[in-house]
Design an enzyme around this catalytic site. Structure first.
Site, mmCIF file in Angstrom:
data_model
loop_
_atom_site.group_PDB
_atom_site.id
_atom_site.type_symbol
_atom_site.label_atom_id
_atom_site.label_comp_id
_atom_site.label_asym_id
_atom_site.label_seq_id
_atom_site.Cartn_x
_atom_site.Cartn_y
_atom_site.Cartn_z
ATOM 1 N N LYS A 2 0.847 -1.197 0.000
ATOM 2 C CA LYS A 2 0.000 0.000 0.000
ATOM 3 C C LYS A 2 0.880 1.243 0.000
ATOM 4 O O LYS A 2 2.082 1.147 0.256
ATOM 5 C CB LYS A 2 -0.901 -0.019 1.241
ATOM 6 C CG LYS A 2 -0.116 -0.097 2.535
ATOM 7 C CD LYS A 2 -1.004 -0.427 3.727
ATOM 8 C CE LYS A 2 -0.173 -0.446 4.991
ATOM 9 N NZ LYS A 2 -0.871 -1.007 6.128
ATOM 10 N N TYR A 18 14.725 31.942 3.023
ATOM 11 C CA TYR A 18 13.556 32.744 3.386
ATOM 12 C C TYR A 18 13.605 33.209 4.846
ATOM 13 O O TYR A 18 14.085 32.492 5.721
ATOM 14 C CB TYR A 18 12.283 31.908 3.219
ATOM 15 C CG TYR A 18 11.832 31.768 1.786
ATOM 16 C CD1 TYR A 18 11.406 32.888 1.046
ATOM 17 C CD2 TYR A 18 11.812 30.528 1.173
ATOM 18 C CE1 TYR A 18 10.989 32.744 -0.268
ATOM 19 C CE2 TYR A 18 11.386 30.377 -0.143
ATOM 20 C CZ TYR A 18 10.979 31.493 -0.855
ATOM 21 O OH TYR A 18 10.561 31.363 -2.146
HETATM 22 C C1 LIG Z 1 -0.120 -1.802 6.939
HETATM 23 C C2 LIG Z 1 -0.669 -3.011 7.489
HETATM 24 C C3 LIG Z 1 0.146 -4.085 7.862
HETATM 25 C C4 LIG Z 1 1.637 -4.024 7.820
HETATM 26 O O1 LIG Z 1 2.138 -3.463 8.992
HETATM 27 P P1 LIG Z 1 3.699 -3.263 9.229
HETATM 28 O O2 LIG Z 1 3.836 -2.725 10.586
HETATM 29 O O3 LIG Z 1 4.158 -2.314 8.193
HETATM 30 O O4 LIG Z 1 4.279 -4.617 9.059
HETATM 31 C C5 LIG Z 1 -0.458 -5.254 8.273
HETATM 32 N N1 LIG Z 1 -1.795 -5.339 8.365
HETATM 33 C C6 LIG Z 1 -2.609 -4.326 8.052
HETATM 34 C C7 LIG Z 1 -4.073 -4.500 8.196
HETATM 35 C C8 LIG Z 1 -2.080 -3.116 7.607
HETATM 36 O O5 LIG Z 1 -2.884 -2.105 7.305
#
Ligand SMILES: *Cc1c(COP(=O)(O)O)cnc(C)c1O
Length: 824
Positions: free
Chosen positions: A494, A719
Site C-alpha cells: 500500500k 527565506y
Molecule cells: C499496513 C498493514 C500491515 C503491515 O504493517 P507493518 O507494521 O508495516 O508490518 C499489516 N496489516 C494491516 C491490516 C495493515 O494495514
C-alpha cells in the site's frame, strides 16, 4: 560440454525411468529461466517453500525431456511418454555430484574464493588480470551458494585454462559440499566479517567452516594480520603451500612494505617471496587495497611477472554489480547492465528482462557491445549470442563495435543494426526512433555505454530514489526465516509500496512467489493488474464506488462492517457474481475498522450463510503494538479475542478460511501467532520497527549539488533570514524541497545529509524545491552526489528528528521523485 543422459545417470548414481537417447548441455533449476528445452536437464529441487516437482508438467509442455527427481510422477509412461526421469534420493546432492564429476575432468588451476566480503570483486579483478592470456571460466555474478556453485562449475569447458569460483556459506556444514565441487588448487580467504554470524557460535567457528575450503588445496592464501584467521590456520596441520600476507610482519610471503594513498590512486610496494614489486592501484579505499593484494598474490602464483602485474593493475576497472531498471523516454524501459560483458552475464540479464512481466507487450531490444572473451572464435561466440537473444525473446538487435559489425551474419535476429562506435549509434536514425521498447543495454566499459543510458533516460529532476530489489528479497527471506514453510504471506505494498514504487516491488515479490499482495485502494490494484501482476491482490480500503472495478480485475476486498458487506453483496448479485473472495476484518483493540469479534459474529455468520455472492477467504485482525514489549499483555488479549472470533467463523463453514494477525513486528516477536498467514509491511522495506534498526536498506534518496558559494559571517541564507551564518561558510544548494517530501522541520540545522560521506546540515528554511546545506570544510564540488537518507544515513535518523515514524518519511516522498530500481 555435452553428456549423454546415460552418462549422467551413471555419474549421479540414479535409477533411470524412460529410454530416450538424449544429450545434456544445460542444467536448469528454476523453471522460469528455461531457454534451450531440448538439451536441458531439469533438477527438481525441494526447498522449504517450493518443490521443483510441481513444474515438471509445465516444463514438459515447453519441450524439456530430462528430469532429475526424487519422486517419479505416477503414470510417467503415459503422461510423459518420451521423457527420462532420473530418480535419486536427494536432487540437490545429485546436482552437486554431477558438478563434482564434471570438475574431475579438468586438470587445470582452479581458484576457490571464500570470505565475508570482496569475493565477487576479487573474482572479477582476477578475471581482468588474467584473461589477456588465459581462457577463464568463472562464477557468473555472485553465484556462490549450494546451488550457484554447481551451476558455475558446470560452465567449465574444453577451452577453459583456469577456473575461478566463489564459495559462500551462511550456515555450519555448507562448505564441505562446495569444497568437493570446486576442488580448488589455490584457495583464498578474503577476510572474516560479521555476515551470517548469527548462525555460528563464534567467529572462530565461522572461520573453521570457511577454512574447510583449504583442505587439499595446493596453495592457500590468507591474511596473517587477522589473529583469528592466523590461529585457526595454524591449528590445522595443513600440508600445502601457505601464502600469507601482512601489512606488519616482514616474514609474510607477501609483505606490504608501504601503501601510499594519493588523490585518485594508491601506490603499493611489496616483497613477494623475496622479489620486490610495486603497483599503482586506481582506487583508494581500504577494501580495494586488500582485494588488490589478494589478486596480486594469485596472479604472481600463476607465474605472471611483477612487471606485467603492475601494468595490468593500473588498468583495473570497478566492478559494477547491479542491473538497473530506469524509466526511459518515449515509453521505453531501460535495463542497464554494466557488469563485465560476457555470455554468461548476458544470459542472466536477458533472463531478468524476460521475467519482468510487461503489460504493454512491448518489444525487447538488445544493445550489445563487442564481447571480449579470449579463447572463443568470434563466429561461434556471436552465433551463441544470437541464439540466446533469440530464445530469450529479443526481436531487435543493435550491435556496437567493429567485431560485431564484422560478424553481423552470425546474428539471426529479424531486426538488426550495427555500428562501429557509440557515437555512430547515438547519431543514427535507429537511435532516435527507439519507441515503446524494453531495452537491455549491455556493453564492455571501454565502449562508454553510459552515454547511451544518459541520453535515453527520462530527465525530470536530479533527485532520485534508488530502490534495491535484492534488499527487498533479503528482507523477505529474513522474515520468512521466522515462519514455518507452509505459512502463507501477504506483502503490504500500500501507499505505493511504502514509497518505493508498487509496480516494480510487486514484480519482484511475484517472482518470489508471495501468496498475496495488499494495496490500500482499488486503483492501486488496477495499476498492478495493468502492469502484468497476476498474484492474488487484497484491497484494504475498498471504496463503495469501486466494486465493479474489483470484480473486473479480481481484486479481493477487505470487509469490516455490515454496511460495506451489504453494499458488496448487492453489487455482486447485480453482476451475477458468486463466491467472490473477501477478507473479514475483526476489531480486537485498534478500534479503527472491523467487526466486533464477540457481539457481531452470529449476525455476520448468518448473513454470510444466506447469500452466495461473496465467500470469506480469510479472517484477520491487526496488532496495536506488536513493536513494543510494553503492549505484550494487550497483544495477548487481542490474540485471544481474535482466536475465539475467527474460530467461530471457521466453524460455520466447510471450506478453509485463512486466519492471520501478525504484521512485520508480530512475525518477529510472536512467531507462535503466525497462524495460516502473516502480513509483512515495513520490514520488507528494511526497517525493523521493534528496534528502529535497518535490516537491509532498500531505499536511498539522493540528489546532487546544484551550486556552491562562499557566504561571509553575518549574512543569512534562505527565506525569512532564518539561516544565520556564524563563521565564513561554504553553502551548497540541492534540488530537493518540501514538495519532494523533504520535511521543513529538518531545516535550520535540525538534521543533516551526507556529502561525500560527511555530514552537511540543512541551513535556513527548506524551500519548496530547493534546500541549502552547509558544506564548509567538506571536499566537494558542484555536481557531487548528496545522500538524504539510505545506505549510509538511516531513514530513522530523519524520523527521530521529526518525532515521527519511518513510515511517514518514506511515504511522503512525492511522485515527482524518479524511482530507479536495481538488483545485483
Ligand atoms: C499496513 C498493514 C500491515 C503491515 O504493517 P507493518 O507494521 O508495516 O508490518 C499489516 N496489516 C494491516 C491490516 C495493515 O494495514
Amino acid at each position: 560440454m555435452i553428456y549423454t543422459i546415460e552418462k549422467v545417470t551413471t555419474l549421479i548414481g540414479a535409477r533411470r525411468y524412460g529410454d530416450r537417447d538424449c544429450n545434456v548441455g544445460f542444467i536448469l533449476t528454476d523453471s522460469r529461466s528455461l531457454c534451450f528445452p531440448e538439451e536441458t536437464l531439469f533438477f527438481a529441487l525441494k526447498s522449504e517453500r517450493n518443490d521443483g516437482h510441481n513444474y515438471i508438467a509445465e516444463l514438459y509442455r515447453r519441450g524439456v525431456r530430462n528430469f532429475v527427481v526424487s519422486d517419479v510422477p505416477n503414470n510417467f509412461a503415459s503422461d510423459y511418454p518420451d521423457a527420462n526421469f532420473l530418480r535419486v534420493v536427494n536432487t540437490l546432492e545429485a546436482l552437486q555430484r554431477l558438478a563434482e564429476r564434471h570438475r574431475d575432468e579438468f586438470n587445470i588451476p582452479i581458484v576457490g574464493i571464500t570470505g565475508s566480503n570482496g569475493k565477487t570483486i576479487v573474482k572479477e579483478w582476477l578475471y581482468q588480470l588474467l584473461s589477456d592470456d588465459m581462457y577463464v571460466t568463472r562464477s557468473p555474478r555472485s553465484y556462490n551458494s549450494q546451488i550457484g556453485v554447481p551451476l558455475s562449475v558446470w560452465l567449465l569447458n574444453k577451452q577453459t585454462e583456469i577456473g575461478i569460483f566463489e564459495a559462500g556459506i551462511s550456515e555450519p556444514g555448507e562448505m564441505l559440499a562446495l569444497r568437493d565441487i570446486i576442488q580448488p588448487t589455490i584457495a583464498v580467504l578474503t577476510n572474516l566479517g560479521s555476515a551470517h554470524q548469527e548462525n555460528f557460535k563464534s567467529k572462530e567457528a565461522k572461520c573453521r567452516e570457511k577454512l574447510i575450503l583449504f583442505h587439499d588445496a595446493k596453495t592457500i592464501v590468507y591474511n596473517m594480520d587477522d589473529e583469528i584467521i592466523n590461529d585457526t590456520v595454524e591449528s590445522y596441520n595443513y600440508s600445502g603451500e601457505k601464502i600469507t600476507w601482512s601489512f606488519k610482519n616482514p616474514k609474510a610471503t607477501m609483505f606490504i612494505k608501504s601503501v601510499e594513498k594519493r588523490k585518485n590512486d594508491t601506490v603499493i610496494n611489496y616483497n613477494f617471496k623475496d622479489k620486490e614489486g610495486k603497483y599503482i592501484l586506481p582506487f583508494i579505499d581500504e577494501a580495494s587495497i586488500s582485494n588488490s593484494i589478494i589478486c596480486a598474490i594469485v596472479t604472481l602464483c600463476l607465474g605472471v611477472s611483477t612487471d606485467v602485474l603492475s601494468r595490468r593493475m593500473a588498468k583495473l576497472e570497478p566492478v559494477a554489480m547491479r542491473l538497473e531498471v530506469k524509466v526511459g523516454q518515449h515509453g521505453c524501459t531501460l535495463i542497464n547492465d554494466s557488469y563485465n560483458s560476457d555470455v554468461n552475464s548476458l544470459d542472466i540479464a536477458l533472463d531478468f528482462m524476460n521475467r519482468r512481466p510487461d503489460h504493454k507487450g512491448r518489444r525487447h531490444t538488445l544493445i550489445l557491445s563487442d564481447i571480449f572473451q579470449s579463447g572463443e572464435k568470434p563466429e561461434n561466440l556471436y552465433r551463441d549470442v544470437s541464439d540466446l537473444a533469440y530464445k530469450r525473446g529479443v526481436v531487435k538487435f543493435i550491435g556496437v563495435g567493429p567485431e560485431l559489425k564484422a560478424h553481423a551474419d552470425q546474428i539471426q535476429i529479424p531486426e538488426k543494426f550495427f555500428f562501429s562506435s557509440v557515437e555512430q549509434l547515438i547519431n543514427s536514425e535507429v537511435f532516435r526512433s527507439l519507441r515503446d521498447e524494453v531495452i537491455l543495454i549491455k556493453g564492455a566499459r571501454q565502449f562508454g555505454f553510459d552515454q547511451i543510458t544518459e541520453l535515453l533516460v527520462q530527465k525530470v529532476h536530479e533527485t532520485i530514489l534508488e530502490v534495491n530489489l535484492n534488499a527487498v528479497v533479503k528482507n523477505l527471506n529474513w522474515y520468512r526465516s521466522f515462519m514455518k514453510p507452509e505459512t502463507k504471506l501477504v506483502c503490504m505494498i500500500k501507499a505505493n509500496a511504502y514509497g518505493a514504487g508498487s509496480v516494480e516491488i510487486a514484480k519482484t515479490l511475484q517472482d518470489h512467489r508471495v501468496d498475496y499482495l495488499a494495496v490500500a485502494v482499488a486503483d492501486e490494484g488496477v495499476t498492478l493488474r495493468r502492469n502484468g501482476i497476476t498474484s492474488n491482490i487484497m484491497i484494504m480500503n475498498p471504496e463503495m464506488t469501486a466494486f465493479k472495478t474489483m470484480f473486473d480485475y479480481e481484486l479481493e476486498p477487505e470487509v469490516y462492517s455490515f454496511r460495506l458487506l451489504e453494499a458488496l453483496i448487492k453489487a455482486a448479485e447485480k453482476e451475477g457474481i458468486t463466491d467472490f473472495p473477501v477478507h473479514i476484518k475483526l476489531d480486537t483493540g485498534m478500534h479503527r475498522l472491523g467487526f466486533d469479534p464477540i457481539n457481531d459474529m452470529d449476525k455476520l455468520i448468518d448473513r454470510l450463510k444466506h447469500q452466495n455472492a461473496v465467500i470469506p477467504r480469510s479472517v484477520f485482525s491487526h496488532f496495536v503494538g506488536s513493536d513494543s514489549d510494553d503492549f505484550d499483555d494487550f497483544s495477548a488479549n487481542q490474540f485471544a479475542l481474535f482466536d475465539a472470533g475467527s474460530k467461530k467463523l471457521q466453524a460455520a463453514f466447510d471450506h478453509k478460511i485463512l486466519r492471520h494477525i501478525d504484521n512485520s513486528a508480530g512475525i518477529e516477536h510472536f512467531p507462535e501467532r503466525q497462524l495460516d498467514m502473516c502480513r509483512l509491511g515495513l520490514g520488507l522495506y528494511g526497517i525493523n520497527s521493534r528496534n528502529n534498526e535497518i535490516i537491509n536498506n532498500v531505499s536511498t534518496l539522493k540528489t546532487t549539488i546544484l551550486q556552491m558559494r562562499h557566504i561571509p559571517v553575518g549574512d543569512t541564507v534562505g527565506y525569512s533570514r532564518k539561516g544565520t551564518i556564524e563563521h565564513d561558510s561554504v553553502i551548497a544548494a540541492i534540488p530537493i524541497g518540501y514538495a519532494d517530501g523533504l520535511n521543513r522541520h529538518l531545516g535550520n540545522r535540525h538534521c543533516y545529509c551526507l556529502v561525500n560521506g560527511q555530514k552537511a546540515e540543512y541551513v535556513g528554511n527548506i524551500c519548496m524545491d530547493v534546500a541549502m546545506i552547509d558544506v564548509t570544510g567538506i571536499d566537494c564540488k558542484e555536481g557531487d552526489t548528496v545522500e538524504i537518507f539510505g545506505d549510509h544515513l538511516p531513514v530513522t535518523v530523519l524520523s527521530d528528528v521529526l518525532d515521527t515514524i519511518p513510515y511517514e518519511v518514506l511515504t511522503n516522498i512525492s511522485d515527482r521523485v524518479k524511482r530507479i530500481y536495481f538488483q545485483d
